[in-house]
Design an enzyme around this catalytic site. Structure first.
Site, PDB file in Angstrom:
ATOM      1  CG  HIS A   1      16.640 -13.488  11.876  1.00  0.00           C
ATOM      2  ND1 HIS A   1      17.266 -12.507  12.611  1.00  0.00           N
ATOM      3  CD2 HIS A   1      17.639 -14.242  11.345  1.00  0.00           C
ATOM      4  CE1 HIS A   1      18.580 -12.653  12.534  1.00  0.00           C
ATOM      5  NE2 HIS A   1      18.831 -13.696  11.755  1.00  0.00           N
TER       6      HIS A   1
ATOM      7  CB  CYS B   1      -0.954  -0.030   1.200  1.00  0.00           C
ATOM      8  SG  CYS B   1      -0.154  -0.062   2.815  1.00  0.00           S
TER       9      CYS B   1
END
Ligand code: RB5
Length: 149
Positions: free
Chosen positions: A103, A70
């Site tokens: 991660h 967005c």
């Protein structure tokens, strides 16, 4: 159920529309099949209307990884992360794109369509699609994300 690794779902609101079109072209030139969840013009729309369907499909295992954007990347990321099996990482540079895979085992990348150059976004997408999860200590941490108090 899975449509496979090479079909990449992508969605945005009007704030991410131009970046989305750029990324679709790059993805297709690179041999990916793209599933475009909209929006389809720069006309003002509400980002949840386009992000929910993509996030649900990733949540349900239809697609392995997805791309959303967005204007800021925030609204799209917040919406996608409502789904239990979605881990959407908001990324502003290549290092973040690498880390959110290594991660966080992110399965969606959220991009700020109005704040990063499109070429940089494409570099981030390539890293996001090609970087494996590191596992190890991160497995425990990722598992804890959905353990609400
Ligand atoms: C739309 O103007 C803008 O609010 C949207 O693209 C996004 O940045 C929301 O988080």
């Amino acid at each position: 159920m899975s449509e496979g690794k090479n079909i990449i779902p992508i969605a945005s609101d009007h704030g991410g529309f131009l970046m989305k079109q750029f990324l679709i072209k790059k993805l297709e030139e690179s041999g990916y099949t793209v599933k475009d969840f909209g929006t389809y013009s720069e006309e003002s729309v509400d980002y949840p209307d386009f992000i929910h369907p993509l996030a649900k499909a990733v949540n349900d295992g239809v697609y392995e990884r997805g791309i959303i954007m967005c204007g800021s990347g925030n609204g799209a990321q917040i919406t996608a992360n409502k789904y239990l099996h979605v881990r959407a990482g908001l990324c502003w540079n290549r290092e973040q794109a690498k880390l959110t895979r290594q991660h966080n085992d992110a399965n969606i990348i959220s991009l700020p369509g109005r704040f990063v150059p499109f070429d940089e976004a494409w570099e981030m997408v390539k890293i996001f699609l090609n970087t494996p999860f590191e596992g190890g200590r991160h497995v425990r941490r990722v598992e804890k994300i959905s353990k609400l108090l």
